[in-house]
Design a protein around this motif. Structure first.
Motif, PDB file in Angstrom:
ATOM      1  N   ARG A  44      -7.552   0.062  -6.249  1.00 61.31           N
ATOM      2  CA  ARG A  44      -6.420   0.659  -5.553  1.00 61.31           C
ATOM      3  C   ARG A  44      -5.772   1.718  -6.443  1.00 61.31           C
ATOM      4  NH1 ARG A  44      -2.720  -4.300  -3.855  1.00 61.31           N
ATOM      5  NH2 ARG A  44      -1.974  -2.881  -2.220  1.00 61.31           N
ATOM      6  N   PRO A  45      -4.996   2.631  -5.861  1.00 56.43           N
ATOM      7  CA  PRO A  45      -4.244   3.581  -6.702  1.00 56.43           C
ATOM      8  C   PRO A  45      -3.292   2.833  -7.631  1.00 56.43           C
ATOM      9  CG  PRO A  45      -4.189   4.225  -4.386  1.00 56.43           C
ATOM     10  CD  PRO A  45      -4.774   2.853  -4.422  1.00 56.43           C
ATOM     11  N   GLU A  46      -2.957   3.446  -8.752  1.00 55.42           N
ATOM     12  CA  GLU A  46      -2.101   2.799  -9.738  1.00 55.42           C
ATOM     13  C   GLU A  46      -0.738   2.433  -9.151  1.00 55.42           C
ATOM     14  OE1 GLU A  46      -1.455   3.486 -14.440  1.00 55.42           O
ATOM     15  OE2 GLU A  46      -0.735   5.129 -13.166  1.00 55.42           O
ATOM     16  N   PRO A  63       1.654   2.607  -5.226  1.00 52.15           N
ATOM     17  CA  PRO A  63       1.497   2.803  -3.783  1.00 52.15           C
ATOM     18  C   PRO A  63       1.793   4.240  -3.358  1.00 52.15           C
ATOM     19  CG  PRO A  63       2.855   0.866  -4.272  1.00 52.15           C
ATOM     20  CD  PRO A  63       2.696   1.626  -5.555  1.00 52.15           C
ATOM     21  N   ASP A 120       0.810  -1.216   0.000  1.00 51.68           N
ATOM     22  CA  ASP A 120       0.000   0.000   0.000  1.00 51.68           C
ATOM     23  C   ASP A 120       0.847   1.270   0.000  1.00 51.68           C
ATOM     24  OD1 ASP A 120      -2.580  -1.420   0.314  1.00 51.68           O
ATOM     25  OD2 ASP A 120      -1.734  -1.978   2.254  1.00 51.68           O
ATOM     26  N   VAL A 155      -0.900  10.042  -6.938  1.00 49.18           N
ATOM     27  CA  VAL A 155      -0.866   9.297  -5.692  1.00 49.18           C
ATOM     28  C   VAL A 155      -0.338  10.224  -4.601  1.00 49.18           C
ATOM     29  CG1 VAL A 155       1.494   8.441  -6.021  1.00 49.18           C
ATOM     30  CG2 VAL A 155      -0.106   7.127  -4.607  1.00 49.18           C
ATOM     31  N   ARG A 194      -3.880  -3.290 -10.100  1.00 50.17           N
ATOM     32  CA  ARG A 194      -4.155  -2.487  -8.911  1.00 50.17           C
ATOM     33  C   ARG A 194      -5.403  -1.633  -9.124  1.00 50.17           C
ATOM     34  NH1 ARG A 194      -0.344  -1.411  -4.866  1.00 50.17           N
ATOM     35  NH2 ARG A 194      -1.227   0.695  -4.707  1.00 50.17           N
TER      36      ARG A 194
END
Length: 229
Positions: free
Chosen positions: A78-80, A82, A46, A105, A73
């Motif tokens: 999830r964001p592209e 971390p 993450d 991000v 992701r």
């Protein structure tokens, strides 16, 4: 005990324990296959954390190279890539560094609370600056990351950051890629700096996996069970 992320310390080092040499250009210790392995691990966490010296010296983007992994992701909600995280004693980083690049991000900069105002003025347009105590408390950093939804954290250096996490007993596993050469330069950065480590000859780590990746030896050590975190 406060909740915190599961922490993976990922590092490549020479046979004699150096993570770079003393030349201005970055020394690449891994091979292409190992870089791809690291990319896979990074895609599964993450957040990725590096120290301020690594931001300055290596100027990394901390992106995921594989488009397929980025797509997976995003498909999972999830964001592209971390979250990008760094720890700095003053927050005196260049806002034009690749670390603060254009990827959509969040970037987090943890500083001592007394340095938060000045760091915020410098970096507030490119990152979220968080005060984490005076002196900076690593457990507070991890607690804050947990509150932001970080369940798995990848720590990628450098030596001072490795030492902070290891001496505080805040690492769950180590991925150590051993490069097949020596550096032999006492002025070069090492895997860790001088400190009193809980992981000494009386408290040996558990070697959970050994893998050959071309000319690289990957050693995976477990320091504690996840339930002990």
């Amino acid at each position: 005990m406060s909740m915190r992320p599961y922490v993976i310390l990922s590092v490549a080092a020479s046979v004699d324990g150096y993570i770079d040499d003393s030349n201005p250009e970055r020394l690449y210790l891994s091979n292409e296959a190992d870089f791809d392995r690291v990319d896979e691990v990074r895609a599964g966490v993450d957040a990725v954390l590096i120290g301020a010296n690594t931001v300055r010296r290596d100027n990394p983007r901390l992106r995921i190279r594989s488009q397929d992994r980025r797509d997976r992701r995003v498909a999972a909600g999830r964001p592209e890539i971390p979250l990008k995280v760094t720890i700095s004693s003053k927050g005196d980083l260049d806002p034009a560094s690749k670390f603060f690049g254009t990827e959509d991000v969040e970037k987090l900069v943890y500083v001592p609370t007394s340095a938060k105002s000045a760091a915020g003025e410098r970096l507030g347009e490119v990152a979220t600056v968080v005060g984490a105590g005076d002196p900076l408390d690593l457990r507070s950093v991890l607690t804050d990351l947990s509150s932001r939804g970080v369940g798995r954290l990848m720590v990628e250096g450098g030596g001072h950051i490795h030492t902070m996490f290891l001496t505080a007993e805040l690492v769950d596993e180590i991925h150590l890629a051993v490069a097949p050469f020596f550096v032999g330069d006492s002025t070069a950065p090492r895997l860790v700096v001088d400190a009193k480590f809980p992981q000494d000859f009386r408290n040996r780590m558990h070697l959970d996996e050994v893998q050959q990746i071309g000319d690289i030896a990957l050693l995976r050590y477990l320091l504690k069970e996840p339930s002990d975190a």
